[in-house]
Each structure stands twice: as C-alpha cells, then as structure tokens.
Scaffold this motif. Structure first.
Motif, PDB file in Angstrom:
ATOM      1  N   GLY A   1       0.817  -1.204   0.000  1.00 13.87           N
ATOM      2  CA  GLY A   1       0.000   0.000   0.000  1.00 13.87           C
ATOM      3  C   GLY A   1       0.856   1.262   0.000  1.00 13.87           C
TER       4      GLY A   1
ATOM      5  N   ASP B   1      -8.821  -3.945  -5.017  1.00 12.07           N
ATOM      6  CA  ASP B   1      -8.227  -3.463  -3.759  1.00 12.07           C
ATOM      7  C   ASP B   1      -9.262  -2.621  -3.026  1.00 12.07           C
ATOM      8  OD1 ASP B   1      -6.829  -2.374  -1.687  1.00 12.07           O
ATOM      9  OD2 ASP B   1      -5.119  -1.689  -2.888  1.00 12.07           O
TER      10      ASP B   1
ATOM     11  N   GLU C   1      -4.783  -6.060  -4.079  1.00  9.94           N
ATOM     12  CA  GLU C   1      -4.192  -5.707  -2.796  1.00  9.94           C
ATOM     13  C   GLU C   1      -2.720  -6.133  -2.804  1.00  9.94           C
ATOM     14  OE1 GLU C   1      -7.064  -6.436   0.700  1.00  9.94           O
ATOM     15  OE2 GLU C   1      -7.684  -7.903  -0.800  1.00  9.94           O
TER      16      GLU C   1
END
Length: 251
Positions: A9, A37, A142
């Motif tokens: 992230g 995500d 993700e």
C-alpha cells in the motif's frame, strides 16, 4: 493480454494501473479494469465519471442472492459455487471511452478464510474475466494475490509488482513472489516507482537482483498535484505517461 498489478500500500500501484489503463485506451484497445483493492479507488484514478458512485460487487446483496441462491453474510450452508457472471462486465461496469471498470469490494471475514456467497461470486467473476474475456484485463489487487486461484494464475500473462525505494516495499515484493510461486505463477515483473535518481534505481536493483525490472517511473510532482486536484494522473504526468508507454511496448 491479462495483467495483474500488486504491491505494498502506498507505492503507487493504483496510479500505475490507471496510467496503464488510460495508455491502452489511447492506443485503441478495449480494456476491462478490475479494482480488486478495497482500500483504493481505481475509478477516480482512471477518471471514470461519477467514480464515487461505482458500487462494489460485494455490496450488491440482491445480485449475490440471485446468483448464488444464498444470503450474503451467511457462512456454510448450500449455495451455487459456479454462479453466472458472464453478463456482469457489460451490465455493471462504469465506462470511459474503451474502458469498462468494475469494483470488487472486500469480503468481511473472520478467522482464516471465507467460504461464503460473496467470495464465491468474486472468484467466479475473476475466473471469467481472466479466462474467457477477449479484452485487455488489468487487475489492480491488494498487496497479495488472494484473488487469483491456480487456474487463473496460469492464464495471467504478467504479474507486475510495483515497488518504491524502501525496505518494506522490497520485502512485500519478495512475499508476493513467494505466494505467486505456490500457484505456479512465474511470469513476474517489477516496476520501480517514485525514483529520484540513479541511487534509487541502483538500490532497488541491488536488493531485488533476481527480479525482472520492466522500468522505472520518476518521482513527479505532477502526480501529487493531480491527486490534490482530484484529476486522473494521465491528464497531468507527461513523464510518467511516456515511461508507461515504453513499458507497454516491452510487454
């Protein structure tokens, strides 16, 4: 071409995905963009009109119930493991030029996993778009690859891991490659982002020596300004656009 994009992230994974999608669109390709995500908003990064109104598939309770014959939120019990999803990209995607975009959303789960109607629906949709669609598919994921099963991983043309100069980003890249190897996905490339100069580039190459680098995107104030102005990076960051176009030519 089916491309999955992953990374820690904050490294610019969604920005890179958006630049990739808009560049393909500019080249006249049909693109199916999948925002997988829950913590990102690919629609606004791409510049899809009404991005904030794009509803995640996992929140469409009536649709999930209709297709799986089980109420979302339920665990166990009986429900369809192969719900129909082939009509969903046309019916439920937001559109911009040659781009169709869908948000998967997240599945709230406890314990180590979830065998539930929502996750079954999302996996069926991913299987369909990777295995059966004839568009370019860009999957913004993700910091992992949990949306990919073994069958879909075998059909992914490239898993691109976005990294920035930093130890945690490097460790995430190594972890993603380990996860990918477990489902026989070996076609992995790395994109260096937020590169301030040769020192940053050398740091990444030294610490990821056995990774295939697709290219390096320079640190660019225009990308930050685009975010602050609520504009798609494609409309502001000419240097990054040129680099991404070169990466696509390589792919």
């Amino acid at each position: 071409m089916k491309i999955a994009v992953s990374g820690k992230g904050g490294v610019g994974k969604t920005t890179f995905s958006a630049l990739l999608i808009r560049t393909l669109d500019e080249q006249g390709k049909k693109v199916l963009a999948i925002d997988a995500d829950p913590d990102a908003n690919l629609a606004s990064a791409v510049g899809v009109p009404g991005a904030e109104d794009v509803v995640p598939i996992s929140d469409m309770k009536e649709l999930i119930y209709e297709r799986t014959e089980a109420k979302p939120g339920s665990v166990g019990g009986f429900f369809k493991l192969n719900p129909r999803v082939d009509d969903l990209p046309e019916a439920l995607s937001a559109k911009l030029n040659n781009i169709k975009l869908m948000r998967l959303g997240g599945v709230k789960k406890g314990g180590g996993g979830c065998i539930c109607p929502e996750s079954t629906m999302l996996k069926a949709l991913i299987n369909h778009v990777i295995l059966a669609r004839d568009e370019v598919v860009i999957l913004d994921m993700e910091a992992g690859i949990e949306h990919l099963g073994r069958a879909t991983a075998m059909a992914v043309d490239k898993l691109i891991v976005v990294v920035e100069p930093g130890r945690r980003s490097i460790e995430t890249a190594k972890h993603i490659r380990q996860l990918a190897s477990e489902i026989k996905l070996s076609r992995i490339a790395v994109v260096g982002n937020k590169i301030r100069g040769d020192k940053d580039k050398e740091f990444l190459q030294k610490n990821l020596p056995d990774f295939d680098f697709l290219g390096f995107i320079p640190y660019d104030d225009a990308l930050i300004e685009a975010d602050l102005d609520g504009k798609p990076p494609f409309e502001k960051a000419d240097d990054a656009k040129a680099v991404v176009k070169g990466m696509l030519d390589k792919l």
